[in-house]
Each structure stands twice: as structure tokens, then as C-alpha cells.
Design an enzyme around this catalytic site. Structure first.
Site, PDB file in Angstrom:
ATOM      1  N   LYS A   1       0.853  -1.203   0.000  1.00 17.60           N
ATOM      2  CA  LYS A   1       0.000   0.000   0.000  1.00 17.60           C
ATOM      3  C   LYS A   1       0.878   1.239   0.000  1.00 17.60           C
ATOM      4  O   LYS A   1       2.047   1.195   0.435  1.00 17.60           O
ATOM      5  CB  LYS A   1      -0.944   0.017   1.199  1.00 17.60           C
ATOM      6  CG  LYS A   1      -0.284   0.012   2.599  1.00 17.60           C
ATOM      7  CD  LYS A   1       0.162   1.370   3.098  1.00 17.60           C
ATOM      8  CE  LYS A   1       0.765   1.314   4.504  1.00 17.60           C
ATOM      9  NZ  LYS A   1       1.589   2.463   4.845  1.00 17.60           N
TER      10      LYS A   1
ATOM     11  N   ASP B   1      -2.286  -1.471  10.503  1.00 21.93           N
ATOM     12  CA  ASP B   1      -2.466  -1.390   9.048  1.00 21.93           C
ATOM     13  C   ASP B   1      -3.196  -2.605   8.470  1.00 21.93           C
ATOM     14  O   ASP B   1      -3.544  -2.607   7.285  1.00 21.93           O
ATOM     15  CB  ASP B   1      -1.098  -1.316   8.345  1.00 21.93           C
ATOM     16  CG  ASP B   1      -0.529   0.096   8.363  1.00 21.93           C
ATOM     17  OD1 ASP B   1      -1.270   1.035   8.688  1.00 21.93           O
ATOM     18  OD2 ASP B   1       0.665   0.239   8.043  1.00 21.93           O
TER      19      ASP B   1
HETATM   20  O1  C5P Z   1      -0.248  -1.281  15.299  1.00 21.07           O
HETATM   21  P1  C5P Z   1       1.198  -1.539  15.055  1.00 21.07           P
HETATM   22  O2  C5P Z   1       1.737  -2.663  15.886  1.00 21.07           O
HETATM   23  O3  C5P Z   1       1.525  -1.707  13.613  1.00 21.07           O
HETATM   24  O4  C5P Z   1       1.951  -0.235  15.513  1.00 21.07           O
HETATM   25  C1  C5P Z   1       3.348  -0.205  15.728  1.00 21.07           C
HETATM   26  C2  C5P Z   1       3.685   1.005  16.574  1.00 21.07           C
HETATM   27  O5  C5P Z   1       3.480   2.205  15.820  1.00 21.07           O
HETATM   28  C3  C5P Z   1       2.837   1.188  17.818  1.00 21.07           C
HETATM   29  O6  C5P Z   1       3.379   0.467  18.904  1.00 21.07           O
HETATM   30  C4  C5P Z   1       2.900   2.677  18.052  1.00 21.07           C
HETATM   31  O7  C5P Z   1       4.130   3.017  18.631  1.00 21.07           O
HETATM   32  C5  C5P Z   1       2.933   3.233  16.638  1.00 21.07           C
HETATM   33  N1  C5P Z   1       1.601   3.612  16.138  1.00 21.07           N
HETATM   34  C6  C5P Z   1       0.991   4.753  16.631  1.00 21.07           C
HETATM   35  N2  C5P Z   1      -0.234   5.123  16.139  1.00 21.07           N
HETATM   36  C7  C5P Z   1      -0.837   4.400  15.170  1.00 21.07           C
HETATM   37  C8  C5P Z   1      -0.227   3.247  14.635  1.00 21.07           C
HETATM   38  C9  C5P Z   1       1.009   2.881  15.157  1.00 21.07           C
HETATM   39  O8  C5P Z   1       1.536   5.435  17.513  1.00 21.07           O
HETATM   40  N3  C5P Z   1      -2.016   4.804  14.709  1.00 21.07           N
END
Ligand code: C5P
Length: 290
Positions: free
Chosen positions: A14, A139
Site C-alpha cells: 500500500k 495497518d
Molecule cells: O499497530 P502496530 O503494531 O503496527 O503499531 C506499531 C507502533 O506504531 C505502535 O506500537 C505505536 O508506537 C505506533 N503507532 C501509533 N499510532 C498508530 C499506529 C502505530 O503510535 N495509529
């Protein structure tokens, strides 16, 4: 082995056509507003039913086949949520660069959930799979959409939309990765204030569509470009070559440019020779739902 015992799935990358960070939440995540588009660069997952257990193999050191791999975590999640009696093996062919803001790991997780649901006849709806996917990563739910969607909340709120898809994408992937966690952590130092959600008209086409994307941009550029000025310089090269819109994808490190006509192949050669980075010519793609 019969056709019902195995299955191959394409997991697309993406790009974020625009990305606003609206604020930091009590749970540590950030609220987003992003227009996300699937593009024609794919990992492939080959799934096969086996007698018992789970095996994962990968052709990439960047996506090792261990329990931290989102494909493995998708299996663990489904096994804890449903009755799975047979075993499964999954082989990953990795083409989407890692640490580039292209959602490859999340797309692999979504493809694993879709593939396991189909192969093992679990009967889970697309919406339910997307909800499970949100537990694996912010995502992941996007990859259950039709390929173009507005992403809100921490990423789990997905609204399908139909923006124009009649353009060409030049994707440039530098020879360094950027950690999403680090990029979010740095926002606090670089951003003086968070964005206010922009009004956007997704019915806009042609120049108006590109103008909207330009106006909104990607907030991560304020964090990433000061640290990697060569990315901004490459972005300017793409703009000078006639791109209608050029921006960072996600928290980087990839940048992309949209062209309303097939870009000159010389551009790829020029970027490769000047920066030594990987360049892909891609198209936006629609995705089919389960
Ligand atoms: O959800 P995911 O594990 O992919 O996110 C990885 C990190 O990215 C989270 O631990 C956070 O630090 C950051 N993040 C965030 N806000 C989001 C998505 C991700 O702060 N909307």
C-alpha cells in the site's frame, strides 16, 4: 495433493496518498486520517494443509519465519479463536521491501487470515477477519478493503472509497529502513502541533484530485526529511520530472510519485544512478473481498 488442499495468495503493498496525524491517544497510539491505496507490488503466500502443526518458511532474511512474523501471529490468533484440527504450512515469497512504509508485513498477515479462512473452511466473514486483523497491527484491516480507503482511528477504522485510479506510480525505495515506532516517537520532538482533519473531496478527479493530495501531504515528512535530506532531494527530482503528486509513504522510507502519463524510463535510470536506490513502476489496484 488436491487443489482444495493448497492455495496461493497475492499480498499487495500500500501507499498513503496523504497521511495526517491528528493527535496522541491515551493508549499511546496516534489518531490518523489517511487515504490509502493498494499498488501492484506483491508478496506471495503459498498455503498447504498438512497433518499437524504449523510451519512457516520465508525466502527473505528481512521477514524471518519465527513467531514474531505477522503470518505466524495470524495463525496463532486464528487457532486461539477457532477450532482448527489440521496442520498448515505457509511459504512466503517476499518482494515488498521491509521498513519502507509499504505495509508488507500487515498485508502478509491479512493474506494469511484470508487464506487460512478459505483453506480450512472456517466461514469467518470479511468484516470479522478485518477485526481480528486489527489485533495484529494497525495497518492490517486496510487489506480487507476494496483497495482504496480512508483510514481513521489508529488505523482500524476503514471506509472504502473510489478515488481516481487512472495514474501511474513510481515508487522509490532507499537503501535504508525506517522504524515506524521510532518515527512516531520522534513526532513529539518535531511536530509543534498535530494536524486538524482536512476536508477532502474524493469525487474530485484529474488535477483537482492531485491538488487535494498536495494540499494535505504526509505529516511524517516533517520528522523524516530533516533526518534524511536525500529523500527530499529525490522527491524534488520526481516533481521536476512532471509528477502530479509526490510524497513519503507511511513513516517511510519509501517515497512515491504519481504521473498522469507513463513516466519516462530515463527517470528510473537517473534515480538509480544518482542515489543507487530501487525504483518500481506500479499501478494502483483494486482488491477483491472474501
Ligand atoms: O499497530 P502496530 O503494531 O503496527 O503499531 C506499531 C507502533 O506504531 C505502535 O506500537 C505505536 O508506537 C505506533 N503507532 C501509533 N499510532 C498508530 C499506529 C502505530 O503510535 N495509529
Amino acid at each position: 495433493m488436491s487443489a482444495t488442499d493448497s492455495l496461493a495468495l497475492q499480498a499487495p503493498a500500500k501507499i498513503n496518498l496523504f497521511l495526517q496525524i491528528l493527535g496522541r491517544r491515551a493508549d499511546g497510539y496516534h489518531d490518523l486520517h489517511s487515504l490509502v491505496q493498494a499498488v501492484s507490488l506483491y508478496d506471495t503466500l503459498y498455503l498447504e494443509i498438512t497433518d499437524r502443526g504449523f510451519t512457516l518458511t520465508s525466502d527473505s532474511d528481512q521477514a524471518p519465519p519465527d513467531p514474531s512474523n505477522l503470518i505466524w501471529r495470524a495463525w496463532d490468533l486464528l487457532r486461539s479463536e477457532t477450532q482448527i484440527s489440521s496442520g498448515v504450512s505457509i511459504r512466503l515469497t517476499k518482494r515488498i521491501p521491509v521498513g519502507a512504509g509499504l505495509g508488507g508485513g500487515s498485508s502478509d498477515a491479512a493474506a494469511a487470515l484470508k487464506g487460512l479462512n478459505r483453506l480450512l473452511k472456517l466461514g469467518i466473514s470479511n468484516a470479522q477477519l478485518a477485526k481480528l486483523g486489527a489485533r495484529l497491527g494497525s495497518d492490517v484491516p486496510f487489506f480487507f478493503s476494496g483497495g482504496s480507503a480512508i483510514m481513521e482511528g489508529r488505523g482500524e477504522q476503514i471506509s472504502d472509497c473510489e478515488p481516481p485510479v487512472d495514474y501511474f506510480v513510481v515508487l522509490v525505495v532507499p537503501n535504508f529502513a525506517i522504524s515506524t515506532v521510532d518515527a512516531y516517537a520522534k513526532l513529539r520532538f518535531y511536530l509543534t502541533r498535530f494536524s486538524t482533519k482536512s476536508d477532502i473531496n474524493l469525487a474530485a478527479s484529474g488535477a483537482n484530485f492531485f491538488r487535494t493530495l498536495n494540499r494535505v501531504g504526509n505529516d511524517f515528512e516533517h520528522v523524516v526529511f530533516p533526518q534524511h535530506p536525500e529523500l527530499e532531494s529525490c522527491l524534488k527530482t520526481l516533481q521536476r520530472a512532471g509528477a502530479q503528486h509526490a510524497a513519503l509513504s507511511g513513516s517511510g522510507s519509501a517515497i512515491f510519485a504519481l504521473f498522469d502519463q507513463a513516466p519516462d524510463p530515463e527517470l528510473t535510470a537517473a534515480i538509480t544512478s544518482r542515489y543507487g536506490w530501487q525504483v518500481y513502476g506500479l499501478l494502483p489496484v483494486r482488491l477483491t473481498r472474501e
